[in-house]
Design an enzyme around this catalytic site. Structure first.
Site, mmCIF file in Angstrom:
data_model
loop_
_atom_site.group_PDB
_atom_site.id
_atom_site.type_symbol
_atom_site.label_atom_id
_atom_site.label_comp_id
_atom_site.label_asym_id
_atom_site.label_seq_id
_atom_site.Cartn_x
_atom_site.Cartn_y
_atom_site.Cartn_z
ATOM 1 N N ASN A 211 33.530 37.986 34.673
ATOM 2 C CA ASN A 211 32.943 36.976 35.369
ATOM 3 C C ASN A 211 31.994 35.919 34.738
ATOM 4 O OD1 ASN A 211 33.900 38.351 37.423
ATOM 5 N ND2 ASN A 211 32.139 39.358 38.094
ATOM 6 N N HIS B 37 34.787 36.015 29.388
ATOM 7 C CA HIS B 37 35.521 34.659 29.702
ATOM 8 C C HIS B 37 34.555 33.572 29.730
ATOM 9 C CE1 HIS B 37 39.106 36.948 31.958
ATOM 10 N NE2 HIS B 37 39.115 36.971 30.761
ATOM 11 N N GLY C 117 36.145 46.089 40.782
ATOM 12 C CA GLY C 117 36.225 44.830 41.121
ATOM 13 C C GLY C 117 37.318 43.923 40.525
ATOM 14 N N LEU D 283 38.325 47.662 46.312
ATOM 15 C CA LEU D 283 38.520 47.870 47.754
ATOM 16 C C LEU D 283 39.574 48.726 48.211
ATOM 17 C CD1 LEU D 283 38.198 44.085 49.391
ATOM 18 C CD2 LEU D 283 36.530 46.239 49.782
ATOM 19 N N GLU D 284 40.754 48.244 47.284
ATOM 20 C CA GLU D 284 42.073 48.837 47.657
ATOM 21 C C GLU D 284 42.537 49.276 46.082
ATOM 22 O OE1 GLU D 284 43.732 45.359 49.247
ATOM 23 O OE2 GLU D 284 44.035 44.416 47.526
HETATM 24 P P1 OAD Z 1 40.812 38.905 41.005
HETATM 25 O O1 OAD Z 1 40.722 37.754 42.066
HETATM 26 O O2 OAD Z 1 42.285 38.806 40.397
HETATM 27 O O3 OAD Z 1 40.722 40.333 41.764
HETATM 28 C C1 OAD Z 1 39.663 40.768 42.350
HETATM 29 C C2 OAD Z 1 39.775 42.210 42.619
HETATM 30 O O4 OAD Z 1 38.360 42.618 43.266
HETATM 31 C C3 OAD Z 1 40.754 42.546 43.535
HETATM 32 O O5 OAD Z 1 41.510 43.632 42.962
HETATM 33 C C4 OAD Z 1 40.105 42.899 44.968
HETATM 34 O O6 OAD Z 1 40.714 43.999 45.731
HETATM 35 C C5 OAD Z 1 38.744 43.457 44.404
HETATM 36 N N1 OAD Z 1 37.609 43.239 45.500
HETATM 37 C C6 OAD Z 1 37.460 42.062 46.302
HETATM 38 N N2 OAD Z 1 36.458 42.072 47.043
HETATM 39 C C7 OAD Z 1 35.662 43.208 46.505
HETATM 40 C C8 OAD Z 1 34.571 44.083 46.943
HETATM 41 N N3 OAD Z 1 33.720 43.655 47.981
HETATM 42 N N4 OAD Z 1 34.222 45.174 46.409
HETATM 43 C C9 OAD Z 1 35.261 45.611 45.361
HETATM 44 N N5 OAD Z 1 36.393 45.083 45.030
HETATM 45 C C10 OAD Z 1 36.554 43.878 45.695
HETATM 46 O O7 OAD Z 1 39.853 38.649 39.755
HETATM 47 P P2 OAD Z 1 39.547 39.319 38.315
HETATM 48 O O8 OAD Z 1 40.316 40.468 38.204
HETATM 49 O O9 OAD Z 1 38.238 39.342 37.798
HETATM 50 O O10 OAD Z 1 39.649 34.387 34.209
HETATM 51 O O11 OAD Z 1 40.568 38.246 37.706
HETATM 52 C C11 OAD Z 1 40.378 38.126 36.099
HETATM 53 C C12 OAD Z 1 40.621 36.884 35.793
HETATM 54 O O12 OAD Z 1 41.519 36.036 36.092
HETATM 55 C C13 OAD Z 1 39.270 35.943 35.907
HETATM 56 O O13 OAD Z 1 38.252 36.375 35.127
HETATM 57 C C14 OAD Z 1 39.547 34.533 35.717
HETATM 58 C C15 OAD Z 1 41.126 34.569 36.260
HETATM 59 O O14 OAD Z 1 41.915 33.747 35.686
HETATM 60 C C16 OAD Z 1 39.150 33.202 33.930
HETATM 61 O O15 OAD Z 1 38.478 32.253 34.502
HETATM 62 C C17 OAD Z 1 39.298 32.963 32.260
#
Ligand code: OAD
Length: 235
Positions: free
Chosen positions: A91, A108, A175, A201-202
């Site tokens: 994040n 990142h 997350g 969440l899943e």
């Molecule tokens: P994603 O948007 O790909 O994934 C978010 C995850 O959080 C999903 O698996 C959801 O199920 C979960 N989620 C959502 N709400 C939640 C909650 N309240 N509690 C628990 N889990 C929850 O985000 P990232 O995996 O962080 O890179 O994405 C990775 C990278 O992709 C980011 O850092 C960004 C993007 O490209 C850059 O900006 C360089």
């Protein structure tokens, strides 16, 4: 258990009002990812990219966004755990800092920083950033960009991250969808006898690589997990 490493992704900040990347209403919906998160996108439409990150920075600093119970629980874990706790976050927000964590690697980059493209020097940045912004190192306009790792660029702190993962005995992933590398691989780099826990969440596409799962919203699931660790109730 002495060394805990926690990887966090957008899901931990979702309940703070920051949209995730790949869920419905994700941040990327109105933008092509490469348009706002690649060096090529920045080169062809710098104004759009500056504006995109200016909006995110303004939102992060507004009263709309606050750290949540999950950030606080991880801050508490670092303080109270009898051993080392290191946080690796994908994040770009500063909500872990606000939640009390101090051992944080932003792999990142950070929304509240700007980077000089000539010297690679990074600066705290809370205001508007654009092609008129001046860096201290060059004292001239046009060299600064958001200090965010874009697609095709090397993530930050990889050596430190590898060392932490190689010696951890508990790895927790919170997350994150497991779709972006190298973060999605981290669970495969930990020692064979280390325990791995996924909080989400899943189920995700890499859930099968983890020993245990805490399913649910991060605010509740992370708080429960931290209580279990601190009470010695983790099986
Ligand atoms: P994603 O948007 O790909 O994934 C978010 C995850 O959080 C999903 O698996 C959801 O199920 C979960 N989620 C959502 N709400 C939640 C909650 N309240 N509690 C628990 N889990 C929850 O985000 P990232 O995996 O962080 O890179 O994405 C990775 C990278 O992709 C980011 O850092 C960004 C993007 O490209 C850059 O900006 C360089």
């Amino acid at each position: 258990m002495k060394n805990i490493v926690i990887l966090t992704g957008a899901g931990i900040s979702a309940e703070s009002g920051i949209r995730t990347f790949r869920d419905q209403n994700g941040l990327w919906e109105n933008h092509d990812i490469y348009e706002v998160a690649s060096p090529e996108g920045f080169h062809s439409k710098p104004d759009l990219v500056f504006e995109f990150y200016n909006q995110r920075r303004t939102q992060l600093l507004s009263s709309e966004v606050r750290e949540n119970l999950a950030h606080h629980a991880l801050g508490r874990l670092e303080k109270e755990f009898d051993g080392d706790v290191h946080l690796i976050t994908q994040n770009v927000d500063d909500l872990h800092e606000r939640g009390g964590s101090t051992n944080i690697l932003h792999m990142h980059g950070e929304l509240l920083k700007a980077k000089c493209q000539r010297t690679q020097k990074s600066y705290e940045w809370t205001g508007i950033l654009n092609d008129q912004s001046i860096c201290d190192c060059c004292q001239s306009k046009g060299n600064l960009r958001p200090d965010i790792v874009w697609f095709g660029e090397n993530v930050y702190h990889m050596d430190k991250i590898q060392n932490l993962l190689f010696k951890c005995d508990l790895f927790i992933s919170v997350g994150t969808s497991g779709q972006v590398y190298p973060a999605a691989q981290f669970v495969s780099w930990i020692p064979n006898n280390a325990l791995s826990i996924e909080v989400n969440l899943e189920k995700t596409q890499i859930s099968n690589l983890f020993d245990k799962h805490y399913l649910g919203e991060a605010t509740k699931a992370v708080s429960n997990l931290v209580n279990d660790i601190l009470n010695g109730e983790l099986q």
